[in-house]
Design an enzyme around this catalytic site. Sequence first.
Site, PDB file in Angstrom:
ATOM      1  N   GLU A   1      41.192 -18.312 -45.842  1.00 17.03           N
ATOM      2  CA  GLU A   1      40.633 -17.086 -46.433  1.00 17.03           C
ATOM      3  C   GLU A   1      39.143 -17.250 -46.707  1.00 17.03           C
ATOM      4  OE1 GLU A   1      43.038 -16.288 -49.888  1.00 17.03           O
ATOM      5  OE2 GLU A   1      44.858 -16.236 -48.691  1.00 17.03           O
TER       6      GLU A   1
ATOM      7  N   HIS B   1      44.523 -10.801 -49.994  1.00 16.16           N
ATOM      8  CA  HIS B   1      44.939 -11.598 -51.166  1.00 16.16           C
ATOM      9  C   HIS B   1      44.793 -10.782 -52.462  1.00 16.16           C
ATOM     10  CE1 HIS B   1      45.393 -15.966 -52.772  1.00 16.16           C
ATOM     11  NE2 HIS B   1      45.922 -15.097 -53.619  1.00 16.16           N
TER      12      HIS B   1
ATOM     13  N   ASP C   1      49.773 -11.469 -47.431  1.00 16.59           N
ATOM     14  CA  ASP C   1      48.720 -11.305 -48.447  1.00 16.59           C
ATOM     15  C   ASP C   1      47.828 -12.538 -48.494  1.00 16.59           C
ATOM     16  OD1 ASP C   1      47.417  -9.966 -50.639  1.00 16.59           O
ATOM     17  OD2 ASP C   1      48.454 -11.303 -52.041  1.00 16.59           O
TER      18      ASP C   1
ATOM     19  N   ARG D   1      50.831 -18.991 -50.271  1.00 19.64           N
ATOM     20  CA  ARG D   1      49.592 -19.572 -49.753  1.00 19.64           C
ATOM     21  C   ARG D   1      49.700 -19.625 -48.236  1.00 19.64           C
ATOM     22  NH1 ARG D   1      47.567 -18.528 -53.872  1.00 19.64           N
ATOM     23  NH2 ARG D   1      46.673 -19.910 -55.440  1.00 19.64           N
TER      24      ARG D   1
HETATM   25  C1  8YV Z   1      44.478 -14.990 -57.624  1.00 13.45           C
HETATM   26  C2  8YV Z   1      46.539 -16.296 -56.909  1.00 13.45           C
HETATM   27  O1  8YV Z   1      43.969 -14.008 -56.798  1.00 13.45           O
HETATM   28  O2  8YV Z   1      47.279 -16.815 -59.066  1.00 13.45           O
HETATM   29  C3  8YV Z   1      47.165 -17.175 -57.914  1.00 13.45           C
HETATM   30  O3  8YV Z   1      47.552 -18.294 -57.537  1.00 13.45           O
HETATM   31  O4  8YV Z   1      46.547 -16.577 -55.765  1.00 13.45           O
HETATM   32  C4  8YV Z   1      45.927 -15.027 -57.334  1.00 13.45           C
HETATM   33  O5  8YV Z   1      46.557 -14.532 -58.465  1.00 13.45           O
HETATM   34  C5  8YV Z   1      43.645 -16.183 -57.441  1.00 13.45           C
HETATM   35  O6  8YV Z   1      44.145 -17.354 -57.967  1.00 13.45           O
HETATM   36  C6  8YV Z   1      42.308 -15.943 -58.088  1.00 13.45           C
HETATM   37  O7  8YV Z   1      41.434 -16.820 -57.598  1.00 13.45           O
END
Ligand code: 8YV
Length: 324
Positions: free
Chosen positions: A266, A284, A261, A237
């Site tokens: 974001e 991401h 990423d 994050r």
């Molecule tokens: C997804 C992510 O893009 O799983 C996670 O925590 O960051 C990613 O796999 C995201 O959660 C989808 O909104």
Amino acid sequence: MTSRAEHRVLQVGPLKPSLAQTLRTDYDAVELPADEPDRSAFLAEHAAAVTAVVTSGRTGVDAALMAALPQLGAVVNFGVGYDTTDVDAAAERGIGVSNTPDVLTDCVADTAVGLLIDVLRQFSAADRFLRAGRWPVDGNYPLTRQVSGRRVGILGLGRIGSAIAARLGAFGCSIAYHNRHRVEASPYAYVGSAVELAAGVDVLVVAAAGGSGTRRLVDADVLDALGADGYLINVARGSVVDEAALVERLADGRLAGAGLDVFAAEPTVPAELLGLDNVVLLPHVGSGTVETRAAMEALTLRNLDEFLSTGRLVTPVLQPAVRV
Ligand code: 8YV
């Protein structure tokens, strides 16, 4: 046991289109409007009946929304990260929270390794160099840095951190890690703080969960410990890193490079990063493959089904309180 008829499912925030479609057609779900005043009118009509929310890490459910949904029993989160949902508030209200662990581990770990290779070898920058017609004019691309055998530090040795470490082991990298707790069965060297970890490695890979416990864990001191020959990779994050401190150091050479990423706000990415060739920037996409997103969707629906039929969750972060 409860029946589906007693439930109203609420979608909060955008979801994968096929998941949103299934929620509408098979669960008769309603979607929370993004903005006021539509949201207030919507809640006045539906809030009392909502027992389950389906959301994603992008949106989540805060304490105020939980308070507005008196019958809410579960927040079913698409994604492994659930830092946008207030789990403490959920616990106080007996609301369960589920996520989608395991099914995305391989793809996110692949992304971390891809970013690491790209930023050290500068493949994306070299690709831009070639496409810009510079090869015949400027000659060979400048030399880059070797990946195999590098010293790598993993910040957060959970499922994803461990999968990254296993992959890098095959590259002959030496692996050390820092984690909230030492992982007893781990073959890797445990280091007591993020600063110490950064000081002893060439590449620091952030794989820690987001949330208040990890906010700006990678601060200016950690980045300075990584130093002018060090690289940062972040697939966790943006909140785990002090982004302003990172940008400054990438721009003035106090850090060698970064593969990112995830970002603090974001989809906004600091404009200063866009012109730098020592960074690789992804929107991401860590879990973003057809296979993994389908598995995340299936697990999200398994959690929802289980909650609707038994009141329990399959992959809980927090089980709902048993209501009598
Ligand atoms: C997804 C992510 O893009 O799983 C996670 O925590 O960051 C990613 O796999 C995201 O959660 C989808 O909104």
